[in-house]
Design a protein around this motif. Structure first.
Motif, mmCIF file in Angstrom:
data_model
loop_
_atom_site.group_PDB
_atom_site.id
_atom_site.type_symbol
_atom_site.label_atom_id
_atom_site.label_comp_id
_atom_site.label_asym_id
_atom_site.label_seq_id
_atom_site.Cartn_x
_atom_site.Cartn_y
_atom_site.Cartn_z
ATOM 1 N N GLU A 127 -9.350 -9.902 57.245
ATOM 2 C CA GLU A 127 -10.262 -10.052 56.363
ATOM 3 C C GLU A 127 -9.668 -11.153 55.415
ATOM 4 O O GLU A 127 -11.173 -11.162 55.246
ATOM 5 C CB GLU A 127 -9.721 -8.942 56.163
ATOM 6 N N PHE A 128 -9.241 -11.606 55.403
ATOM 7 C CA PHE A 128 -8.993 -12.281 54.727
ATOM 8 C C PHE A 128 -9.060 -12.092 52.757
ATOM 9 O O PHE A 128 -10.207 -12.666 51.736
ATOM 10 C CB PHE A 128 -9.418 -14.452 54.223
ATOM 11 N N PRO A 129 -8.734 -10.562 52.260
ATOM 12 C CA PRO A 129 -9.343 -10.220 51.370
ATOM 13 C C PRO A 129 -8.824 -10.860 50.514
ATOM 14 O O PRO A 129 -7.895 -11.902 50.300
ATOM 15 C CB PRO A 129 -8.561 -8.996 51.747
ATOM 16 N N GLU A 130 -9.349 -10.651 48.739
ATOM 17 C CA GLU A 130 -8.543 -11.075 47.864
ATOM 18 C C GLU A 130 -8.321 -10.619 47.079
ATOM 19 O O GLU A 130 -8.181 -9.087 47.086
ATOM 20 C CB GLU A 130 -10.294 -11.622 46.947
ATOM 21 N N LYS A 131 -6.165 -10.453 47.074
ATOM 22 C CA LYS A 131 -5.330 -9.872 46.290
ATOM 23 C C LYS A 131 -5.260 -10.756 44.998
ATOM 24 O O LYS A 131 -4.851 -11.937 45.712
ATOM 25 C CB LYS A 131 -4.412 -9.943 47.458
ATOM 26 N N GLY A 132 -4.390 -10.022 44.493
ATOM 27 C CA GLY A 132 -3.559 -11.656 43.672
ATOM 28 C C GLY A 132 -2.208 -10.711 43.014
ATOM 29 O O GLY A 132 -1.635 -10.490 44.296
ATOM 30 N N VAL A 133 -2.024 -12.559 42.609
ATOM 31 C CA VAL A 133 -0.284 -12.118 42.501
ATOM 32 C C VAL A 133 -0.421 -11.956 40.715
ATOM 33 O O VAL A 133 -1.043 -11.902 39.984
ATOM 34 C CB VAL A 133 0.401 -13.254 42.838
ATOM 35 N N ASN A 134 0.999 -11.527 41.021
ATOM 36 C CA ASN A 134 2.160 -11.242 39.094
ATOM 37 C C ASN A 134 3.161 -11.022 39.422
ATOM 38 O O ASN A 134 4.164 -10.962 39.453
ATOM 39 C CB ASN A 134 1.863 -9.339 38.504
ATOM 40 N N ALA A 135 2.944 -12.416 38.336
ATOM 41 C CA ALA A 135 4.320 -13.152 37.925
ATOM 42 C C ALA A 135 5.303 -13.438 36.490
ATOM 43 O O ALA A 135 5.296 -14.500 35.724
ATOM 44 C CB ALA A 135 3.777 -14.626 38.732
ATOM 45 N N ASP A 136 4.839 -12.328 35.686
ATOM 46 C CA ASP A 136 4.406 -12.556 34.272
ATOM 47 C C ASP A 136 6.130 -12.418 34.013
ATOM 48 O O ASP A 136 6.096 -11.875 32.492
ATOM 49 C CB ASP A 136 3.134 -11.915 34.190
ATOM 50 N N SER A 137 6.919 -11.206 34.377
ATOM 51 C CA SER A 137 7.580 -11.293 33.580
ATOM 52 C C SER A 137 8.861 -11.522 34.994
ATOM 53 O O SER A 137 8.989 -12.535 35.447
ATOM 54 C CB SER A 137 8.088 -9.254 34.805
ATOM 55 N N LYS A 138 10.177 -11.533 34.056
ATOM 56 C CA LYS A 138 11.524 -12.744 34.540
ATOM 57 C C LYS A 138 11.709 -12.801 35.215
ATOM 58 O O LYS A 138 11.666 -14.004 35.802
ATOM 59 C CB LYS A 138 12.066 -12.197 33.306
ATOM 60 N N TYR A 139 12.037 -12.061 36.283
ATOM 61 C CA TYR A 139 12.606 -12.093 38.178
ATOM 62 C C TYR A 139 11.441 -11.592 39.012
ATOM 63 O O TYR A 139 11.996 -11.596 39.581
ATOM 64 C CB TYR A 139 13.818 -11.463 37.373
ATOM 65 N N ILE A 140 11.077 -11.112 38.160
ATOM 66 C CA ILE A 140 9.667 -10.509 39.743
ATOM 67 C C ILE A 140 8.541 -11.605 40.011
ATOM 68 O O ILE A 140 7.871 -11.600 39.189
ATOM 69 C CB ILE A 140 9.678 -9.328 39.594
ATOM 70 N N TYR A 141 8.064 -11.341 41.085
ATOM 71 C CA TYR A 141 6.772 -12.645 41.803
ATOM 72 C C TYR A 141 6.758 -11.212 42.968
ATOM 73 O O TYR A 141 7.335 -10.903 43.250
ATOM 74 C CB TYR A 141 7.287 -13.713 42.165
ATOM 75 N N HIS A 142 5.324 -10.904 41.981
ATOM 76 C CA HIS A 142 4.773 -9.993 42.748
ATOM 77 C C HIS A 142 3.420 -10.105 43.883
ATOM 78 O O HIS A 142 2.764 -10.472 43.239
ATOM 79 C CB HIS A 142 4.381 -8.755 42.584
ATOM 80 N N ASP A 143 3.393 -10.314 45.397
ATOM 81 C CA ASP A 143 2.366 -10.815 45.652
ATOM 82 C C ASP A 143 1.706 -9.664 46.269
ATOM 83 O O ASP A 143 2.109 -9.275 47.352
ATOM 84 C CB ASP A 143 2.942 -12.122 46.465
ATOM 85 N N ARG A 144 0.584 -9.407 45.887
ATOM 86 C CA ARG A 144 -0.148 -8.011 46.714
ATOM 87 C C ARG A 144 -0.626 -8.735 48.170
ATOM 88 O O ARG A 144 -1.158 -7.981 48.712
ATOM 89 C CB ARG A 144 -1.282 -7.894 46.014
ATOM 90 N N ASN A 145 -0.787 -9.880 48.560
ATOM 91 C CA ASN A 145 -1.376 -10.825 49.080
ATOM 92 C C ASN A 145 -0.450 -10.426 50.897
ATOM 93 O O ASN A 145 -0.958 -9.525 52.027
ATOM 94 C CB ASN A 145 -1.672 -12.284 49.786
ATOM 95 N N ARG A 146 0.784 -10.290 50.183
ATOM 96 C CA ARG A 146 1.349 -9.812 50.991
ATOM 97 C C ARG A 146 1.971 -7.932 51.146
ATOM 98 O O ARG A 146 3.158 -7.389 52.080
ATOM 99 C CB ARG A 146 2.895 -10.508 51.701
ATOM 100 N N CYS A 147 2.108 -7.198 50.599
ATOM 101 C CA CYS A 147 2.054 -5.601 50.260
ATOM 102 C C CYS A 147 1.391 -4.960 50.674
ATOM 103 O O CYS A 147 0.449 -4.959 51.484
ATOM 104 C CB CYS A 147 1.349 -4.921 48.737
ATOM 105 N N ILE A 148 2.269 -4.280 51.640
ATOM 106 C CA ILE A 148 1.691 -2.885 52.767
ATOM 107 C C ILE A 148 2.101 -1.862 52.274
ATOM 108 O O ILE A 148 1.244 -0.680 52.973
ATOM 109 C CB ILE A 148 2.411 -3.492 54.124
ATOM 110 N N ILE A 149 1.948 -2.043 51.253
ATOM 111 C CA ILE A 149 1.547 -0.393 50.081
ATOM 112 C C ILE A 149 2.331 0.772 50.947
ATOM 113 O O ILE A 149 1.910 1.930 51.665
ATOM 114 C CB ILE A 149 0.353 -0.157 50.137
ATOM 115 N N CYS A 150 3.742 0.608 51.365
ATOM 116 C CA CYS A 150 4.348 1.351 52.213
ATOM 117 C C CYS A 150 5.259 2.095 51.021
ATOM 118 O O CYS A 150 5.515 2.763 51.427
ATOM 119 C CB CYS A 150 5.796 0.318 52.556
ATOM 120 N N LYS A 151 5.295 1.910 49.780
ATOM 121 C CA LYS A 151 5.344 2.785 48.574
ATOM 122 C C LYS A 151 6.739 2.550 48.642
ATOM 123 O O LYS A 151 7.811 3.547 47.926
ATOM 124 C CB LYS A 151 4.967 4.140 48.448
ATOM 125 N N ARG A 152 7.454 2.077 49.647
ATOM 126 C CA ARG A 152 9.097 1.418 48.779
ATOM 127 C C ARG A 152 9.848 2.098 47.678
ATOM 128 O O ARG A 152 10.279 2.331 47.269
ATOM 129 C CB ARG A 152 9.514 0.895 49.650
#
Ligand SMILES: Cc1cc2nc3c(=O)[nH]c(=O)nc-3n(C[C@H](O)[C@H](O)[C@H](O)COP(=O)(O)O)c2cc1C
Ligand code: SF4
Ligand code: SF4
Ligand code: SF4
Ligand code: FES
Lengths: 232, 600, 182
Positions: A127-152
């Motif tokens: 599907e190649f959906p458009e998803k964002g990333v958030n790298a605004d905090s000091k140590y964490i890079y969050h890439d929604r492209n790979r998130c499977i919403i497991c909610k862990r």
């Protein structure tokens, strides 16, 4: 001890205590029930649906259903294995999983299930959906492209008693995991590492250091996920 | 702003569990929930902002941007489209000058689509600042827009009130109840309010439950679980406090019978709640009312107050020592899945309406983790008549496995849409005759989550053992394009309404939609039809709640019952057809580099 | 019996999959005995000179030329195999799929940090050049693909096992170590 209960999983008799989740009982007895959102010790989400087993002909998630005396549980049956493989494939096409460029590759549980099921190509169109990333905090890079919403992360990562990760939106297209940037900025390096380790895939990465184990020595390079349970 | 928000939060004792109410009040006050309010809530309730947004973003009627002084939510359900909602939408857009999904620059009017608002028998319909406007016409739209521009009160634009209690001064709505059978055999029987409760408190709680059990009353909300058994489970759960919840979320497209029961005979439903509360030994009852029915809230509150005055509610009901039971109304905020009982409970606790994993069941661990009974409006209303007339009387009506009557919401291509109380066992053919439907292609039984059946099955009967339905019956005429006008709409509905928890419900629905579109667009193969079917089956197997388990039903049941429609879409014997279109694929890049595409 | 004929190509790929094919080491001699190569960069045959049995496709489709070549392969090969992540799902080139094509072109020819010689701000638009597609397409969205060999690149053993299986008709061996996505 007489408060032990007996359940049968794929024909194997397992003794355990009341109240334990089926998935953990299976593990104690050397039976691997494939899972993704499950994490021992935190409240079950029952969200990936991969651990579905059959109890009296009904599908129930092994990570959220407590074992009860006399239960007859079937897990390793073609119908369920087929469905599990399909769910794994759904996850690959519903996100953007460029494994060759992913820091989690080799240590990723979704990928490992792809290997276990020998997924050569998902049966579903990408599907190649458009998803964002958030790298605004000091140590964490969050890439929604790979998130499977497991909610862990949503269930377990707290700072000062508040949730750092939360769901946002509703429905197939809008739902995503949001990171509370203010709160995330306060995470220590160790806490960020913990968050990364909790994430089954490469959606939460700790900044500054990556690719720490060489190819060939990563978690799932040599043996399939679950074999550590099955071969015990 | 901060003060106002703090006051609102204060009204709910800084209780996180009341986040829904807090957000509802803030949305009403500011026409949105601004970032500043989120910050204040987060601070005061000691949660992260992301956590506040987690609940907020779940509900359709919460927004972070203002929705306009006049906020129009126009229904886009299947029947609304059949009845011409697209022309109405165009009329709104033309008159106002903005597209749906946006607000005018001056902030005067906002136009939005919304899922079924429970008015299928009088479509096209819209909610404007919560006030329903039904049977919309282009001239009515013009009049409304003129009213917006003149700054008129929305209530003043209603005009003539609808039938029955809709004209009551506490409602004053143009909605029609369209009760097509006024003298139905159970619910519509006249009775004296309070008389059933008097009987109930004269027998033991166990005896009330026993009456329900022997009456074989099954839940009317869809699943058909025996009501007496549910009550008994709750009683036996041994919790500290038990709760009774009446499910008035009525979100299944095509269902509107609960609205009519709430409008025409709320006392009966409330009395049923009190009887149930007595039986399960609950202190608190909650009516979970869908946001779309907000216009009934003041009226219902007033009915409750009357009942309190008459000693039918509150402390020491009917002077029975130790029988204290009161009812509060919990508003929803726009989410179909909140009709699922455990999602409804989550929502009542101020969270996202995500269905819970089961076990534990609500009767074991529900609202605030205490034993909770959730019953449908119609189920609880029926309780009253069973107590009054006896279990045997009730059992004699209907069929063996489906005792009693069912209130049907019938809409679509028929002469007399509306609400009908019928005995279980009536055939679809009889029903169609009753509503004046000729030239019928299909009937959508039980709404999108049910089944779409064709004439070869119209001799089947409405009953749990045959065609089970929560009440929605949508008649689809011969001239309709079943796949394009009905199935596609339903697929999109489920995509939007999925809580998103389960991976297949969240993502496979999108995949199914794309596959379905491939067929509709003429690129399909026979193999695509088979794949669509087998992929749809995973939905049933894998998902947690009824929504996801049935989300593929519009596809599955039409492939089963109308396969020729699908096959007619397949234009070739080839096993492989690509949707790839070179002209389209190179269009944007060629345009940008200023080049004429040379595709051959 | 004549030897099975194999053709190979690299579309939007990096030739890594071809390298991996060569990585079968001394077995390459065995392979030469088993099959005959037709159109392929390995023997530098530029156009099909006969119908082939097996076509190995590396890379997905990022431009109009890739599509033409792929369709040509479909026409000329009995069996088509998507080799590697790029052929299967677009691979690294498909990282651009979430970005509007205009932005990609601007980055490549105008704004990117490696652009230094384009003072006249020229965007390549000669008729001879392939046209860029709106996104990078997996091969199986354009033509029918019969088999898939994942990996970036696919392990040499995977390619070898697949070729042997296709040539002999035996079942393909798939030990755990050979199916990898990176
Ligand atoms: C997605 C979904 C939506 C539902 N919506 C409603 C509803 O609007 N009203 C209702 O009474 N039951 C609804 N139900 C059924 C409830 O979960 C529950 O079974 C019912 O309220 C129990 O009441 P009853 O036994 O009296 O029918 C829904 C179920 C699902 C899965
Ligand atoms: S998260 Fe896992 S599956 Fe996704 S790209 Fe990374 S390694 Fe591959
Ligand atoms: S970020 Fe990782 S842990 Fe959190 S929901 Fe996504 S995949 Fe799961
Ligand atoms: S099936 Fe769908 S709606 Fe139900 S819990 Fe799962 S994701 Fe939510
Ligand atoms: S592991 Fe049980 S549902 Fe995900």
């Amino acid at each position: 001890m007489n408060d032990k209960i007996k359940v049968t999983i794929d024909g194997i008799e397992c003794w355990t205590e009341e109240g334990k989740y089926i998935i953990d009982v299976a593990k104690e007895n050397g039976i691997y029930i494939p899972s993704l959102c499950h994490m021992e010790g935190i409240k079950p989400a029952g969200s990936c649906r991969i651990c579905n087993v059959q109890i009296n002909g009904r599908n129930m998630t092994a990570c959220s259903t407590p074992a009860a005396d006399g239960m007859n549980i079937e897990s390793n049956i073609p119908e369920l294995e087929e469905m599990r493989k399909a769910i794994v494939e759904v996850m690959f096409v519903a996100g953007n999983h460029f494994c060759p460029a992913c820091e989690k590759s080799g240590n990723c549980e979704l990928q490992a299930l792809g290997y276990r099921y020998q997924m050569m190509v998902p049966r579903f169109p990408y599907e190649f959906p458009e998803k964002g990333v958030n790298a605004d905090s000091k140590y964490i890079y969050h890439d929604r492209n790979r998130c499977i919403i497991c909610k862990r992360c949503v269930r377990s990562i707290m700072k000062d008693g508040k949730h750092v990760f939360a769901l946002n939106g509703r429905g197939g297209e809008k739902l995503h995991v949001e990171i509370d940037t203010d709160l995330a900025s306060q995470l220590t390096e160790a806490e960020a590492q913990e968050a990364m380790d909790i994430c089954p895939v490469g959606a939460i990465l700790k900044k500054e250091r990556g690719y720490y184990s060489p190819i060939g020595e990563r978690k799932f390079d040599k043996a399939p996920i679950g074999s550590e349970i099955e071969n015990k | 702003m901060k003060d106002k928000v703090q006051n609102i939060i204060g009204e709910y004792q800084n209780d996180k569990n009341r986040l829904m109410d807090i957000l509802i009040d803030i949305q009403a006050e500011f026409k949105c929930i601004p970032a500043e309010a989120i910050e204040t809530i987060a601070g005061q309730l000691i949660m992260s902002k992301a956590d506040v947004r987690q609940t907020l973003s779940f509900y359709h009627f919460f927004t972070t941007e203002p929705t306009g002084k006049y906020t129009v939510y126009l229904n886009d359900s299947v029947v609304a489209e059949m009845m011409g909602r697209n022309e109405i939408a165009k009329a709104f857009e033309n008159e106002i000058g903005v597209k749906f999904g946006s607000v005018t620059d001056d902030g005067l009017v906002g136009l939005f689509n919304t899922a079924d608002i429970g008015m299928n028998d009088q479509e096209p319909a819209a909610l404007i600042n919560g006030v329903p406007f039904t049977n919309l016409t282009i001239s009515k739209v013009k009049e409304l827009v003129a009213g917006f521009k003149a700054g008129r009160e929305v209530k003043d634009m209603v005009g003539k009130c609808g039938d029955g209690m809709n004209a009551d001064e506490r409602i004053m709505s143009m909605v029609n109840s369209n009760c097509q059978r006024k003298h139905g055999s159970i619910l519509c029987l006249e009775y004296e309010v309070g008389s059933a409760l008097k009987r109930a408190v004269n027998i033991t709680r166990e005896a009330v439950i026993e009456t329900m059990r022997s009456s074989n009353l099954r839940g009317r909300g869809g699943a058909g679980f025996p009501a007496g058994l549910k009550w008994e489970f709750c009683r036996k759960s041994g919790g500290d406090i038990n709760y009774l919840v009446c499910n008035a979320d009525e979100g299944e497209p095509g269902t509107f019978k609960d609205r009519v029961l709430l409008t025409e005979m709320p006392e009966q439903m409330f009395e049923g709640m009190v009887i149930a509360g007595y039986a399960i030994d609950a202190d608190e009852g909650v009516l979970y009312l869908r946001a779309e029915y907000y216009y009934l809230k003041a009226y219902l509150e007033d009915v409750l107050q009357k009942m309190r005055n008459d000693n039918l509610l509150g402390d020491k009901i009917l002077d029975v020592e130790g029988f204290n039971f009161d009812i509060r109304i919990q508003m929803g905020a726009g989410a179909y899945v909140c009709g699922e009982e455990s999602a409804l409970i989550e929502s009542m606790e101020g969270k996202r309406g995500e269905p819970r994993n089961r076990p534990p069941f609500p009767v074991q661990s529900g609202y605030h983790n205490e034993p909770t009974v959730v019953n449908n409006v119609e189920t609880l209303s029926t309780v009253v008549k069973i107590i009054l007339h006896s279990a045997d009387w009730f059992k004699a009506i209907g069929t063996r496995e489906s005792a009693g009557t069912k209130v049907l919401s019938i809409s679509g291509d028929c002469k007399n849409p509306g609400v009908y109380e019928v005995e279980y066992g009536i055939s679809v053919n009889e029903m169609l005759e009753m509503v004046g439907a000729t030239s019928v292609q299909a009937v959508q039984v039980a709404g999108p989550s049910g089944a779409c059946i064709g004439p070869d099955k119209f001799n089947q009967t409405i009953a749990f053992e045959d065609l089970a339905t929560g009440g929605a019956m949508i008649v689809i005429g011969k001239d309709r394009d079943l796949l394009k006008e009905v199935v596609l709409n339903y697929i999109s509905f489920f995509i939007d309404e999925s809580c998103g928890s389960c991976a297949p419900c969240r993502s496979l629905t999108l995949i199914l939609k794309n596959k379905f579109l491939k067929l509709l667009n003429g690129y399909g193969t026979m193999k695509d039809i088979d794949e669509l079917y087998s992929w749809g089956k995973y939905m049933k197997q894998a998902n947690r709640c009824g929504l996801g388990q049935t989300a593929a039903n519009p596809i599955l049941t039409t492939i089963e019952n109308f396969r020729p429609l699908y096959e007619a879409l397949v234009k070739t014997d080839d096993e492989f057809v690509s949707e790839f279109n070179m002209d389209k694929a190179v269009e944007a890049s060629c345009k940008y580099v200023d080049r004429i595409p040379n595709v051959h | 019996m004549s030897k099975p004929v194999v053709a190979t190509t690299s579309l939007a790929g990096c030739f890594g999959c071809h390298m991996s094919l060569l990585d079968i080491d001394e077995r390459i001699l065995e392979l030469i005995e088993l099959v005959e190569f037709n159109k392929s960069p390995i023997d530098d045959i530029k156009t099909f000179t006969k119908q082939c049995d097996i076509g190995l496709i590396e890379g997905g489709c990022c431009n109009s030329e890739n599509v033409h070549v792929l369709k040509d392969f479909r026409k000329n090969c009995k069996i088509l195999v998507s080799v590697g992540e790029c052929a299967i799902m677009g691979g690294l080139p498909a990282l651009r799929n979430g970005i509007p094509i205009e932005e990609c072109i601007r980055e490549a020819y105008l704004d990117g940090p490696t652009v230094s010689l384009n003072e006249e701000q020229i965007l390549p638009n000669d008729d001879e050049l392939p046209m860029l597609l709106d996104k990078v397409y997996p091969c199986h969205e354009i033509v029918k693909i019969d088999y898939y060999l994942p990996g970036c690149p696919p392990r040499a053993d995977l390619i070898w096992n697949a070729l042997i299986a296709l040539v002999t008709g035996d079942e393909m061996k798939l030990p755990y170590e050979v199916v990898k996505f990176d």
